[in-house]
Design a protein around this motif. Sequence first.
Motif, short mmCIF file in Angstrom:
data_model
loop_
_atom_site.label_atom_id
_atom_site.label_comp_id
_atom_site.label_asym_id
_atom_site.label_seq_id
_atom_site.Cartn_x
_atom_site.Cartn_y
_atom_site.Cartn_z
N ARG A 72 4.57 -0.13 -8.22
CA ARG A 72 3.21 0.21 -7.38
C ARG A 72 1.55 -0.04 -7.93
NH1 ARG A 72 4.73 6.07 -6.03
NH2 ARG A 72 4.22 6.82 -7.28
N MET A 73 1.19 -0.42 -9.40
CA MET A 73 0.15 -0.79 -9.83
C MET A 73 0.30 -1.87 -9.11
SD MET A 73 -1.02 1.76 -12.60
CE MET A 73 -1.19 0.38 -14.29
N LEU A 119 3.27 14.44 -2.50
CA LEU A 119 2.66 15.90 -3.55
C LEU A 119 3.49 15.36 -4.54
CD1 LEU A 119 1.80 18.66 -3.24
CD2 LEU A 119 3.61 18.89 -1.93
N GLY A 120 4.48 14.78 -5.36
CA GLY A 120 5.43 15.45 -6.43
C GLY A 120 4.80 13.96 -7.64
N ASP A 121 3.72 12.88 -6.58
CA ASP A 121 2.97 11.81 -7.49
C ASP A 121 1.23 12.73 -8.39
OD1 ASP A 121 4.61 10.22 -7.33
OD2 ASP A 121 3.59 9.40 -5.37
N ILE A 122 1.52 14.19 -7.30
CA ILE A 122 0.23 15.33 -7.61
C ILE A 122 0.07 15.73 -8.60
CG2 ILE A 122 -1.75 16.00 -6.57
CD1 ILE A 122 -1.59 14.00 -4.16
N ILE A 123 1.35 17.18 -7.87
CA ILE A 123 2.27 18.03 -8.58
C ILE A 123 3.35 17.25 -9.32
CG2 ILE A 123 2.62 20.32 -8.14
CD1 ILE A 123 0.59 20.43 -5.48
N VAL A 130 1.09 -1.12 0.15
CA VAL A 130 -0.02 -0.47 0.32
C VAL A 130 1.16 0.78 0.47
CG1 VAL A 130 -1.89 1.60 1.46
CG2 VAL A 130 -1.66 -0.87 1.11
N THR A 131 0.63 2.20 -0.98
CA THR A 131 1.79 3.83 -0.74
C THR A 131 0.45 5.04 -1.20
OG1 THR A 131 1.34 3.35 -3.35
CG2 THR A 131 3.18 2.18 -2.54
N PHE A 132 0.61 5.71 -0.36
CA PHE A 132 0.71 6.62 -0.12
C PHE A 132 1.06 7.82 -1.27
CE2 PHE A 132 -0.90 4.15 3.61
CZ PHE A 132 -1.53 4.61 3.58
N PRO A 133 0.20 8.40 -2.47
CA PRO A 133 0.82 9.81 -3.19
C PRO A 133 1.18 10.53 -2.26
CG PRO A 133 -2.12 9.43 -2.85
CD PRO A 133 -0.96 8.35 -2.02
#
Length: 157
Positions: free
Chosen positions: A87-88, A38-42, A33-36
């Motif tokens: 990760r997917m 900030l670099g994954d979003i922006i 389980v990985t949490f996004p």
Amino acid sequence: MADYTAPFHMPEFTDDAFDKKRADYIRENGYTVTFPRLGDIIHVPVIPPMTSSEKTLYYSGRRREIPQKRLVELTAQKMRKKERFGRMLAAPTPNIVRSYASIMQAVDDAQDALITLAAIGRIACKVLPRFLSRFLMGPVGWLWLLAELMNALMMPT
């Protein structure tokens, strides 16, 4: 950069090859389980995607012909994509949830396209002569209604 050429698309579901690869990966490595971050979003700075000529050079083994700075950027992009794919594969997401996200994305894209067409049609109704605007008001209204219904469908998500 956004792709304005194809606002409509069908939902993309996973195929048997992905499901098999995912099952093999989970059997070997287990779930993660990985949490996004900030670099994954922006994404700052935005790195332009690989062009067709760069793809030709990159995949044909002629990477030395790509400028060094750009090659570093492309290699970093490839590594980031490989990490995201891993990760997917390791995510314990059920198939129904993955399918739901794809369906809702397709509905959202269709809603965006319809509301844009309806807004353009509404502006056209104000600019065009009266007899043409009366002819367009019906179809524009139906487009607006469809877009609003799709928007209401998207609200709970």
